[in-house]
Design a protein around this motif. Sequence first.
Motif, PDB file in Angstrom:
ATOM      1  N   TYR A 133       0.829  -1.199   0.000  1.00  0.00           N
ATOM      2  CA  TYR A 133       0.000   0.000   0.000  1.00  0.00           C
ATOM      3  C   TYR A 133       0.869   1.258   0.000  1.00  0.00           C
ATOM      4  CZ  TYR A 133      -3.401   3.486   1.472  1.00  0.00           C
ATOM      5  OH  TYR A 133      -4.185   4.600   1.553  1.00  0.00           O
ATOM      6  N   LEU A 134       1.933   1.239   0.775  1.00  0.00           N
ATOM      7  CA  LEU A 134       2.794   2.416   0.866  1.00  0.00           C
ATOM      8  C   LEU A 134       3.565   2.678  -0.424  1.00  0.00           C
ATOM      9  CD1 LEU A 134       4.130   2.014   4.500  1.00  0.00           C
ATOM     10  CD2 LEU A 134       2.434   3.658   3.659  1.00  0.00           C
ATOM     11  N   THR A 135       3.739   1.665  -1.257  1.00  0.00           N
ATOM     12  CA  THR A 135       4.441   1.871  -2.522  1.00  0.00           C
ATOM     13  C   THR A 135       3.558   2.525  -3.584  1.00  0.00           C
ATOM     14  OG1 THR A 135       3.917  -0.348  -3.312  1.00  0.00           O
ATOM     15  CG2 THR A 135       6.014  -0.063  -2.150  1.00  0.00           C
ATOM     16  N   LEU A 136       2.240   2.584  -3.351  1.00  0.00           N
ATOM     17  CA  LEU A 136       1.349   3.243  -4.293  1.00  0.00           C
ATOM     18  C   LEU A 136       1.530   4.758  -4.201  1.00  0.00           C
ATOM     19  CD1 LEU A 136      -1.950   1.278  -3.573  1.00  0.00           C
ATOM     20  CD2 LEU A 136      -0.370   0.924  -5.477  1.00  0.00           C
ATOM     21  N   ASP A 137       1.345   5.446  -5.316  1.00  0.00           N
ATOM     22  CA  ASP A 137       1.373   6.905  -5.237  1.00  0.00           C
ATOM     23  C   ASP A 137      -0.003   7.398  -4.781  1.00  0.00           C
ATOM     24  OD1 ASP A 137      -0.264   6.869  -7.472  1.00  0.00           O
ATOM     25  OD2 ASP A 137       1.262   7.571  -8.854  1.00  0.00           O
ATOM     26  N   SER A 138      -0.100   8.704  -4.507  1.00  0.00           N
ATOM     27  CA  SER A 138      -1.317   9.232  -3.879  1.00  0.00           C
ATOM     28  C   SER A 138      -2.556   9.035  -4.742  1.00  0.00           C
ATOM     29  CB  SER A 138      -1.132  10.706  -3.543  1.00  0.00           C
ATOM     30  OG  SER A 138      -0.881  11.447  -4.721  1.00  0.00           O
ATOM     31  N   SER A 139      -2.443   9.144  -6.065  1.00  0.00           N
ATOM     32  CA  SER A 139      -3.626   8.953  -6.907  1.00  0.00           C
ATOM     33  C   SER A 139      -4.098   7.495  -6.876  1.00  0.00           C
ATOM     34  CB  SER A 139      -3.349   9.388  -8.346  1.00  0.00           C
ATOM     35  OG  SER A 139      -2.366   8.572  -8.939  1.00  0.00           O
ATOM     36  N   GLN A 140      -3.156   6.570  -6.821  1.00  0.00           N
ATOM     37  CA  GLN A 140      -3.540   5.156  -6.752  1.00  0.00           C
ATOM     38  C   GLN A 140      -4.194   4.839  -5.406  1.00  0.00           C
ATOM     39  OE1 GLN A 140       0.402   3.692  -7.605  1.00  0.00           O
ATOM     40  NE2 GLN A 140      -0.248   2.937  -9.610  1.00  0.00           N
ATOM     41  N   ARG A 141      -3.699   5.461  -4.331  1.00  0.00           N
ATOM     42  CA  ARG A 141      -4.310   5.252  -3.013  1.00  0.00           C
ATOM     43  C   ARG A 141      -5.726   5.781  -2.981  1.00  0.00           C
ATOM     44  NH1 ARG A 141       0.645   7.136   0.919  1.00  0.00           N
ATOM     45  NH2 ARG A 141       2.135   5.622   0.131  1.00  0.00           N
ATOM     46  N   ARG A 142      -5.940   6.978  -3.549  1.00  0.00           N
ATOM     47  CA  ARG A 142      -7.295   7.542  -3.599  1.00  0.00           C
ATOM     48  C   ARG A 142      -8.228   6.623  -4.379  1.00  0.00           C
ATOM     49  NH1 ARG A 142      -4.668  12.463  -4.404  1.00  0.00           N
ATOM     50  NH2 ARG A 142      -4.934  12.275  -6.660  1.00  0.00           N
ATOM     51  N   ARG A 143      -7.754   6.130  -5.509  1.00  0.00           N
ATOM     52  CA  ARG A 143      -8.578   5.229  -6.329  1.00  0.00           C
ATOM     53  C   ARG A 143      -8.904   3.950  -5.570  1.00  0.00           C
ATOM     54  NH1 ARG A 143      -6.839   1.914 -11.589  1.00  0.00           N
ATOM     55  NH2 ARG A 143      -8.908   1.342 -12.278  1.00  0.00           N
ATOM     56  N   LEU A 144      -7.929   3.391  -4.872  1.00  0.00           N
ATOM     57  CA  LEU A 144      -8.145   2.173  -4.103  1.00  0.00           C
ATOM     58  C   LEU A 144      -9.163   2.404  -2.992  1.00  0.00           C
ATOM     59  CD1 LEU A 144      -7.297  -0.763  -3.598  1.00  0.00           C
ATOM     60  CD2 LEU A 144      -5.504   0.109  -2.110  1.00  0.00           C
TER      61      LEU A 144
END
Length: 60
Positions: free
Chosen positions: A39-50
């Motif tokens: 999860y921490l390796t995702l960038d902020s846009s990917q985290r928001r999408r998830l």
Amino acid sequence: MSTQAKVAIGGVAVGVLLLWLLPFWAAVLVMVGVPAVAYLTLDSSQRRRLRRVSRKQLGR
């Protein structure tokens, strides 16, 4: 069988295998640490999408 069900069954199998092979604390560390690092390796846009997808699946 859905893809999510296959992933869940695989996760349970890996968890049981880790508990059998490693001491309890090490197995728990791996089972909690791997998803956290992923999860921490995702960038902020990917985290928001998830987060958005997860909320939709919960019915919000």
